[in-house]
Design a protein around this motif. Structure first.
Motif, PDB file in Angstrom:
ATOM      1  N   VAL A  94       0.849  -1.190   0.000  1.00 44.87           N
ATOM      2  CA  VAL A  94       0.000   0.000   0.000  1.00 44.87           C
ATOM      3  C   VAL A  94       0.889   1.247   0.000  1.00 44.87           C
ATOM      4  CG1 VAL A  94      -1.811   1.245   1.240  1.00 44.87           C
ATOM      5  CG2 VAL A  94      -1.771  -1.261   1.273  1.00 44.87           C
ATOM      6  N   THR A  95       0.665   2.137  -0.947  1.00 42.69           N
ATOM      7  CA  THR A  95       1.518   3.319  -1.103  1.00 42.69           C
ATOM      8  C   THR A  95       1.570   4.170   0.164  1.00 42.69           C
ATOM      9  OG1 THR A  95       1.116   3.420  -3.490  1.00 42.69           O
ATOM     10  CG2 THR A  95       1.907   5.418  -2.437  1.00 42.69           C
ATOM     11  N   GLY A  96       0.421   4.408   0.775  1.00 43.27           N
ATOM     12  CA  GLY A  96       0.384   5.229   1.987  1.00 43.27           C
ATOM     13  C   GLY A  96       1.187   4.611   3.120  1.00 43.27           C
ATOM     14  N   ASP A  97       1.044   3.301   3.291  1.00 44.82           N
ATOM     15  CA  ASP A  97       1.805   2.598   4.329  1.00 44.82           C
ATOM     16  C   ASP A  97       3.302   2.691   4.045  1.00 44.82           C
ATOM     17  OD1 ASP A  97      -0.682   1.950   5.231  1.00 44.82           O
ATOM     18  OD2 ASP A  97      -0.466  -0.224   5.024  1.00 44.82           O
ATOM     19  N   ASN A  98       3.667   2.509   2.777  1.00 47.73           N
ATOM     20  CA  ASN A  98       5.077   2.588   2.387  1.00 47.73           C
ATOM     21  C   ASN A  98       5.656   3.966   2.680  1.00 47.73           C
ATOM     22  OD1 ASN A  98       4.916  -0.030   1.422  1.00 47.73           O
ATOM     23  ND2 ASN A  98       4.632   0.571  -0.710  1.00 47.73           N
ATOM     24  N   LEU A  99       4.862   5.003   2.430  1.00 51.47           N
ATOM     25  CA  LEU A  99       5.302   6.371   2.663  1.00 51.47           C
ATOM     26  C   LEU A  99       5.598   6.602   4.145  1.00 51.47           C
ATOM     27  CD1 LEU A  99       5.788   9.277   1.691  1.00 51.47           C
ATOM     28  CD2 LEU A  99       3.324   9.688   1.911  1.00 51.47           C
ATOM     29  N   VAL A 100       4.697   6.148   5.003  1.00 50.57           N
ATOM     30  CA  VAL A 100       4.887   6.306   6.444  1.00 50.57           C
ATOM     31  C   VAL A 100       6.120   5.543   6.916  1.00 50.57           C
ATOM     32  CG1 VAL A 100       3.897   5.872   8.723  1.00 50.57           C
ATOM     33  CG2 VAL A 100       2.435   6.695   6.869  1.00 50.57           C
ATOM     34  N   LYS A 101       6.311   4.341   6.394  1.00 51.17           N
ATOM     35  CA  LYS A 101       7.462   3.530   6.783  1.00 51.17           C
ATOM     36  C   LYS A 101       8.779   4.197   6.385  1.00 51.17           C
ATOM     37  CE  LYS A 101       5.045  -0.916   6.558  1.00 51.17           C
ATOM     38  NZ  LYS A 101       4.927  -2.211   5.850  1.00 51.17           N
ATOM     39  N   LEU A 102       8.819   4.786   5.197  1.00 51.77           N
ATOM     40  CA  LEU A 102      10.035   5.473   4.743  1.00 51.77           C
ATOM     41  C   LEU A 102      10.369   6.648   5.656  1.00 51.77           C
ATOM     42  CD1 LEU A 102       9.449   5.485   0.873  1.00 51.77           C
ATOM     43  CD2 LEU A 102      11.313   4.318   2.075  1.00 51.77           C
ATOM     44  N   LEU A 103       9.355   7.381   6.056  1.00 52.73           N
ATOM     45  CA  LEU A 103       9.564   8.535   6.935  1.00 52.73           C
ATOM     46  C   LEU A 103       9.964   8.096   8.344  1.00 52.73           C
ATOM     47  CD1 LEU A 103       6.523  10.644   5.714  1.00 52.73           C
ATOM     48  CD2 LEU A 103       8.929  11.250   5.410  1.00 52.73           C
ATOM     49  N   GLU A 104       9.381   7.000   8.807  1.00 52.36           N
ATOM     50  CA  GLU A 104       9.717   6.501  10.139  1.00 52.36           C
ATOM     51  C   GLU A 104      11.120   5.909  10.196  1.00 52.36           C
ATOM     52  OE1 GLU A 104       8.284   6.515  13.161  1.00 52.36           O
ATOM     53  OE2 GLU A 104       6.668   7.798  12.458  1.00 52.36           O
ATOM     54  N   ARG A 105      11.643   5.476   9.072  1.00 53.00           N
ATOM     55  CA  ARG A 105      12.988   4.884   9.029  1.00 53.00           C
ATOM     56  C   ARG A 105      14.087   5.937   8.976  1.00 53.00           C
ATOM     57  NH1 ARG A 105      13.209   1.168   4.046  1.00 53.00           N
ATOM     58  NH2 ARG A 105      15.423   1.174   4.613  1.00 53.00           N
ATOM     59  N   ARG A 106      13.720   7.200   8.857  1.00 52.30           N
ATOM     60  CA  ARG A 106      14.735   8.258   8.867  1.00 52.30           C
ATOM     61  C   ARG A 106      15.531   8.199  10.180  1.00 52.30           C
ATOM     62  NH1 ARG A 106      14.426  13.136   5.855  1.00 52.30           N
ATOM     63  NH2 ARG A 106      15.153  14.167   7.745  1.00 52.30           N
ATOM     64  N   PHE A 107      16.825   8.440  10.073  1.00 52.91           N
ATOM     65  CA  PHE A 107      17.701   8.371  11.240  1.00 52.91           C
ATOM     66  C   PHE A 107      17.266   9.353  12.319  1.00 52.91           C
ATOM     67  CE2 PHE A 107      22.461   8.738  12.600  1.00 52.91           C
ATOM     68  CZ  PHE A 107      22.199   7.979  13.728  1.00 52.91           C
ATOM     69  N   ASP A 108      16.982  10.603  11.916  1.00 51.54           N
ATOM     70  CA  ASP A 108      16.598  11.600  12.924  1.00 51.54           C
ATOM     71  C   ASP A 108      15.285  11.230  13.611  1.00 51.54           C
ATOM     72  OD1 ASP A 108      15.028  12.128  10.690  1.00 51.54           O
ATOM     73  OD2 ASP A 108      15.418  14.285  10.668  1.00 51.54           O
TER      74      ASP A 108
END
Length: 203
Positions: A82-96
């Motif tokens: 799911v694109t929306g889920d993928n987007l959230v996961k990418l943002l949550e994986r940010r180091f900061d």
């Protein structure tokens, strides 16, 4: 390094969601949009305005600018699921973001500063890129010269255990954290609707 330099409290009041601890206090006192007509602004909000507002929430919450956010969306589209889920996961994986989630800083802006100033390591190697994408199992710790900073110790002492998610394992005594796993969407409790963002970009 490009970053937002305006007033996060004004943005928070405009979007109706606290984007920082400081903004949370302002919203309690002034729960309306900034400006002369902030309290009187009412009326029906268009579908586009709703979608745009959700995108702005996500952008400011994670501290990314428009071009970078759009790149995250393009990457989310290219991935399976799911694109929306993928987007959230990418943002949550940010180091900061993970540094913030671990409780090393009370805000993402503070976490970003810790990273960009070179205080932290990932798997024993110095990483000073806030947008660095962490992988499951990555170990985050402070460099020797940056250990036991007062601001970090204070933040860890103030951070309730309930604020630290299950997918980040934290050793407060050693000021060390492990990014256990990429969180599922239901594990991320934030006040935004990523589906509206997907609809906005899909037009």
């Amino acid at each position: 390094m490009a970053r937002f330099r305006g007033s996060i409290t004004k943005v928070s009041r405009r979007l109706g969601v606290a984007l920082s601890p400081k903004a949370e206090k302002y919203l309690e006192r002034r729960p309306y949009a900034p400006g002369e007509h902030g309290q009187s602004r009412r009326g029906k909000i268009s579908e586009y305005a709703l979608q745009l507002r959700e995108k702005q929430k996500m952008k400011y919450l994670y501290g990314v600018l428009e071009k970078q956010f759009r790149n995250y969306y393009k990457k989310a589209v290219s991935q399976r699921g799911v694109t929306g889920d993928n987007l959230v996961k990418l943002l949550e994986r940010r180091f900061d973001n993970v540094v913030f989630r671990a409780g090393f800083s009370p805000s993402r802006a503070g976490a970003r500063q810790l990273v960009s100033h070179g205080h932290l390591m990932v798997n024993g190697k110095k990483v000073n890129i806030p947008s660095y994408q962490l992988q499951a199992g990555d170990v985050i710790e402070f460099r020797q010269k940056s250990q036991n900073m007062d601001a970090v110790t204070d933040s860890l002492n103030r951070a309730p255990e309930s604020r630290i998610p299950t997918w980040v394992q934290v050793d407060k005594a050693q000021q060390k954290a492990v990014f256990v796993a990429v969180p599922e969407r239901e594990e991320v409790q934030e006040q935004f609707n990523e589906q509206l963002v997907v609809e906005l970009y899909s037009k």
